[in-house]
Design a protein around this motif. Structure first.
Motif, PDB file in Angstrom:
ATOM      1  N   SER A 166      38.958  42.820  32.914  1.00 10.70           N
ATOM      2  CA  SER A 166      37.773  42.026  32.296  1.00 10.70           C
ATOM      3  C   SER A 166      37.625  40.427  32.311  1.00 10.70           C
ATOM      4  O   SER A 166      36.890  39.904  32.598  1.00 10.70           O
ATOM      5  N   ALA A 167      39.035  40.106  32.161  1.00 13.73           N
ATOM      6  CA  ALA A 167      38.902  38.537  31.813  1.00 13.73           C
ATOM      7  C   ALA A 167      39.038  38.016  33.613  1.00 13.73           C
ATOM      8  O   ALA A 167      38.448  37.116  33.656  1.00 13.73           O
ATOM      9  N   VAL A 168      39.378  38.769  34.310  1.00 12.54           N
ATOM     10  CA  VAL A 168      39.184  38.255  35.745  1.00 12.54           C
ATOM     11  C   VAL A 168      37.897  38.454  36.428  1.00 12.54           C
ATOM     12  O   VAL A 168      37.418  37.551  36.882  1.00 12.54           O
ATOM     13  N   SER A 169      37.267  39.462  35.869  1.00 14.60           N
ATOM     14  CA  SER A 169      35.687  39.673  36.286  1.00 14.60           C
ATOM     15  C   SER A 169      35.001  38.403  35.600  1.00 14.60           C
ATOM     16  O   SER A 169      34.269  37.981  36.190  1.00 14.60           O
ATOM     17  N   ARG A 170      34.974  38.181  34.381  1.00 12.85           N
ATOM     18  CA  ARG A 170      34.337  37.162  33.816  1.00 12.85           C
ATOM     19  C   ARG A 170      34.359  35.691  34.484  1.00 12.85           C
ATOM     20  O   ARG A 170      33.605  35.052  34.742  1.00 12.85           O
ATOM     21  N   GLN A 171      35.736  35.436  34.975  1.00  9.69           N
ATOM     22  CA  GLN A 171      36.014  34.342  35.612  1.00  9.69           C
ATOM     23  C   GLN A 171      35.292  34.125  36.856  1.00  9.69           C
ATOM     24  O   GLN A 171      34.648  33.213  37.393  1.00  9.69           O
ATOM     25  N   ILE A 172      35.239  35.438  37.639  1.00 13.07           N
ATOM     26  CA  ILE A 172      34.652  35.418  39.002  1.00 13.07           C
ATOM     27  C   ILE A 172      33.136  35.256  38.840  1.00 13.07           C
ATOM     28  O   ILE A 172      32.341  34.461  39.330  1.00 13.07           O
ATOM     29  N   ARG A 173      32.496  36.055  37.713  1.00 13.38           N
ATOM     30  CA  ARG A 173      31.111  35.827  37.651  1.00 13.38           C
ATOM     31  C   ARG A 173      30.715  34.272  37.311  1.00 13.38           C
ATOM     32  O   ARG A 173      29.818  33.863  37.690  1.00 13.38           O
ATOM     33  N   ALA A 174      31.496  33.801  36.365  1.00 13.47           N
ATOM     34  CA  ALA A 174      31.392  32.197  36.018  1.00 13.47           C
ATOM     35  C   ALA A 174      31.329  31.447  37.105  1.00 13.47           C
ATOM     36  O   ALA A 174      30.535  30.584  37.255  1.00 13.47           O
ATOM     37  N   LEU A 175      32.377  31.819  38.313  1.00 17.21           N
ATOM     38  CA  LEU A 175      32.375  30.954  39.453  1.00 17.21           C
ATOM     39  C   LEU A 175      31.052  31.182  40.275  1.00 17.21           C
ATOM     40  O   LEU A 175      30.536  30.119  40.728  1.00 17.21           O
ATOM     41  N   GLU A 176      30.533  32.441  40.348  1.00 19.04           N
ATOM     42  CA  GLU A 176      29.399  32.840  41.206  1.00 19.04           C
ATOM     43  C   GLU A 176      28.275  31.919  40.529  1.00 19.04           C
ATOM     44  O   GLU A 176      27.454  31.471  41.171  1.00 19.04           O
ATOM     45  N   ASP A 177      28.057  31.950  39.201  1.00 14.37           N
ATOM     46  CA  ASP A 177      27.100  31.408  38.457  1.00 14.37           C
ATOM     47  C   ASP A 177      26.936  29.705  38.587  1.00 14.37           C
ATOM     48  O   ASP A 177      26.204  29.331  38.974  1.00 14.37           O
ATOM     49  N   ALA A 178      28.288  28.996  38.742  1.00  9.82           N
ATOM     50  CA  ALA A 178      28.387  27.716  38.807  1.00  9.82           C
ATOM     51  C   ALA A 178      28.183  27.433  40.382  1.00  9.82           C
ATOM     52  O   ALA A 178      27.313  26.208  40.650  1.00  9.82           O
ATOM     53  N   LEU A 179      28.370  28.256  41.370  1.00 11.02           N
ATOM     54  CA  LEU A 179      28.008  28.163  42.672  1.00 11.02           C
ATOM     55  C   LEU A 179      26.730  28.451  43.066  1.00 11.02           C
ATOM     56  O   LEU A 179      26.103  28.169  44.315  1.00 11.02           O
ATOM     57  N   GLY A 180      26.048  29.329  42.224  1.00 10.40           N
ATOM     58  CA  GLY A 180      24.597  29.921  42.470  1.00 10.40           C
ATOM     59  C   GLY A 180      24.649  30.772  43.967  1.00 10.40           C
ATOM     60  O   GLY A 180      23.755  30.945  44.662  1.00 10.40           O
ATOM     61  N   THR A 181      25.797  31.465  43.935  1.00  8.02           N
ATOM     62  CA  THR A 181      25.696  32.235  45.135  1.00  8.02           C
ATOM     63  C   THR A 181      26.688  33.541  44.632  1.00  8.02           C
ATOM     64  O   THR A 181      27.430  33.523  43.745  1.00  8.02           O
ATOM     65  N   THR A 182      26.633  34.578  45.403  1.00  5.15           N
ATOM     66  CA  THR A 182      27.348  36.124  45.266  1.00  5.15           C
ATOM     67  C   THR A 182      28.719  35.826  46.276  1.00  5.15           C
ATOM     68  O   THR A 182      28.558  35.637  47.532  1.00  5.15           O
ATOM     69  N   LEU A 183      29.929  36.032  45.698  1.00  2.78           N
ATOM     70  CA  LEU A 183      31.016  35.709  46.513  1.00  2.78           C
ATOM     71  C   LEU A 183      31.679  36.939  46.843  1.00  2.78           C
ATOM     72  O   LEU A 183      32.495  36.942  48.070  1.00  2.78           O
ATOM     73  N   PHE A 184      31.210  38.192  46.325  1.00  3.99           N
ATOM     74  CA  PHE A 184      31.820  39.477  46.671  1.00  3.99           C
ATOM     75  C   PHE A 184      30.821  40.576  46.757  1.00  3.99           C
ATOM     76  O   PHE A 184      29.816  40.404  46.025  1.00  3.99           O
ATOM     77  N   HIS A 185      30.887  41.472  47.688  1.00  4.32           N
ATOM     78  CA  HIS A 185      30.047  42.650  47.656  1.00  4.32           C
ATOM     79  C   HIS A 185      30.749  43.568  46.977  1.00  4.32           C
ATOM     80  O   HIS A 185      32.230  43.841  47.328  1.00  4.32           O
ATOM     81  N   ARG A 186      30.358  44.283  46.026  1.00  7.44           N
ATOM     82  CA  ARG A 186      31.416  45.263  45.200  1.00  7.44           C
ATOM     83  C   ARG A 186      30.946  46.740  45.639  1.00  7.44           C
ATOM     84  O   ARG A 186      29.874  47.161  45.616  1.00  7.44           O
ATOM     85  N   HIS A 187      32.156  47.392  45.967  1.00  5.19           N
ATOM     86  CA  HIS A 187      32.048  48.778  46.470  1.00  5.19           C
ATOM     87  C   HIS A 187      32.901  49.609  45.480  1.00  5.19           C
ATOM     88  O   HIS A 187      33.962  49.097  44.836  1.00  5.19           O
ATOM     89  N   ALA A 188      32.850  51.080  45.537  1.00  2.00           N
ATOM     90  CA  ALA A 188      33.675  51.793  44.806  1.00  2.00           C
ATOM     91  C   ALA A 188      35.204  51.613  45.405  1.00  2.00           C
ATOM     92  O   ALA A 188      36.063  51.795  44.514  1.00  2.00           O
ATOM     93  N   ARG A 189      35.459  51.178  46.675  1.00  7.97           N
ATOM     94  CA  ARG A 189      36.735  51.067  47.191  1.00  7.97           C
ATOM     95  C   ARG A 189      37.376  49.594  46.875  1.00  7.97           C
ATOM     96  O   ARG A 189      38.465  49.612  47.326  1.00  7.97           O
ATOM     97  N   GLY A 190      36.579  48.861  46.601  1.00 12.60           N
ATOM     98  CA  GLY A 190      37.191  47.482  46.314  1.00 12.60           C
ATOM     99  C   GLY A 190      36.155  46.483  46.421  1.00 12.60           C
ATOM    100  O   GLY A 190      35.024  46.758  46.403  1.00 12.60           O
ATOM    101  N   LEU A 191      36.468  45.378  46.769  1.00 10.86           N
ATOM    102  CA  LEU A 191      35.728  44.151  46.851  1.00 10.86           C
ATOM    103  C   LEU A 191      35.884  43.532  48.355  1.00 10.86           C
ATOM    104  O   LEU A 191      36.903  43.480  49.015  1.00 10.86           O
ATOM    105  N   ILE A 192      34.604  43.089  48.843  1.00 14.97           N
ATOM    106  CA  ILE A 192      34.652  42.552  50.132  1.00 14.97           C
ATOM    107  C   ILE A 192      33.716  41.239  50.040  1.00 14.97           C
ATOM    108  O   ILE A 192      32.660  41.104  49.476  1.00 14.97           O
ATOM    109  N   LEU A 193      34.598  40.330  50.460  1.00 15.58           N
ATOM    110  CA  LEU A 193      34.063  38.828  50.747  1.00 15.58           C
ATOM    111  C   LEU A 193      32.494  38.895  51.427  1.00 15.58           C
ATOM    112  O   LEU A 193      32.381  39.497  52.289  1.00 15.58           O
ATOM    113  N   THR A 194      31.467  38.118  50.726  1.00 13.10           N
ATOM    114  CA  THR A 194      30.355  37.784  51.500  1.00 13.10           C
ATOM    115  C   THR A 194      30.627  36.365  52.430  1.00 13.10           C
ATOM    116  O   THR A 194      31.724  35.953  52.557  1.00 13.10           O
TER     117      THR A 194
END
Length: 303
Positions: free
Chosen positions: A30-58
């Protein structure tokens, strides 16, 4: 931009998973997830596509990961230089060279280096591909040609030639060729022309094959060629630095040889003051000098 968030992003991108990145960073998912969301908000973009099998970079995530990878390599380099002390040599040293030189000449001599510096951790990368030293794919390279990359310190170690070798047992059984034309009755062992190799060796093989040899054995590196020669399969094209280390092979047609091939040691300018690199460079140069002295004492062919 927050360095801590970038560090966490890099770990997630490298692991492809929030959970695995959290384990590596000793943080909860949860701490890692919060930091990633905060970074995406700061950059104004999505950095990962979220899938059931894991994460893929945009696409934007790929750009950022490329930047953080470069940063990580530079930080690792800086940390290694800081750790190097004036009295001690320790830590990881990544050395790249060709499969032939690495297995047949360098690796057998590393015992002496480890006796001198027991805390070294050498990662020996043997391949024909030229690694990018400025981008820190390796710390030190030993290559059969002068490196073309910029910002490298380079040292010419020696010159070698490719020559024909066989065991006395094979020659007694199959006959000793007196001329190039006599080679047509023998089996040639050489590198496969389609594999990356020293051009001088490929040219010599092409010249010999022009004599319509009855049989051939092609291998994708000189270690395999040497094994074929040592097992009396035929006459092999090998680098002449093997002469002293493998006295059980005999030079065939001494006048037949390739052009000289220079052997260079190189490392990035930024590692000039690295104790690990200096220790390895000095060790290799000492071994080359010892090899040359032994060569002169035993009357081996000049290089």
């Amino acid at each position: 931009m927050d360095w801590d968030k970038l560090r966490i992003f890099h770990a997630v991108a490298d692991a492809g998973s929030l959970t695995h990145a959290g384990d590596a960073l000793h943080l909860s998912q949860s701490a890692v997830s919060r930091q990633i969301r905060a970074l995406e908000d700061a950059l104004g973009t999505t950095l990962f596509h979220r899938h059931a099998r894991g994460l893929i970079l945009t696409e934007q995530g790929e750009l950022l990961f490329e930047a953080t990878s470069t940063m990580a390599k530079k930080l690792d380099s800086a940390a290694a230089r800081i750790r190097d002390s004036e009295e001690e040599v320790f830590g990881q040293l990544r050395v790249t060279t060709t499969t032939g030189f690495g297995t047949l000449w360098l690796a057998p001599r590393l015992t002496k280096l480890y006796e001198r510096y027991p805390d070294l951790k050498i990662d020996l990368m043997l391949e024909e591909r030229v690694l990018d030293l400025p981008m820190r794919e390796a710390d030190v390279a030993i290559r059969m040609k002068e490196p073309a990359q910029a910002d490298l310190i380079r040292k010419r170690l020696l010159n070698i030639r490719m020559r024909l070798y066989a065991t006395p047992e094979y020659l007694e059984r199959a006959g000793r060729p007196a001329t190039m034309a006599d080679l047509s009755a023998h089996r040639l062992i050489c590198q496969n022309p389609a594999t990356p190799q020293v051009s001088a060796g490929a040219q010599l093989a092409q010249e010999v094959l022009g004599y319509d040899m009855a049989s051939t054995l092609t291998v994708n590196n000189y270690f395999g060629v040497l094994q074929g020669v040592l097992n009396h399969i035929g006459i092999g094209i090998l680098p002449d630095y093997l002469t002293l280390d493998f006295p059980g092979i005999e030079l065939v047609l001494p006048e037949v040889q390739s052009v000289e091939v220079p052997v260079f040691l190189a490392y990035p300018e930024e590692l000039r003051s690295s104790r690990r690199v200096t220790a390895f460079r000095d060790f290799v140069q000492e071994e080359i000098l010892a090899y040359r002295r032994q060569q002169m004492d035993e009357g081996a062919p000049d290089q």
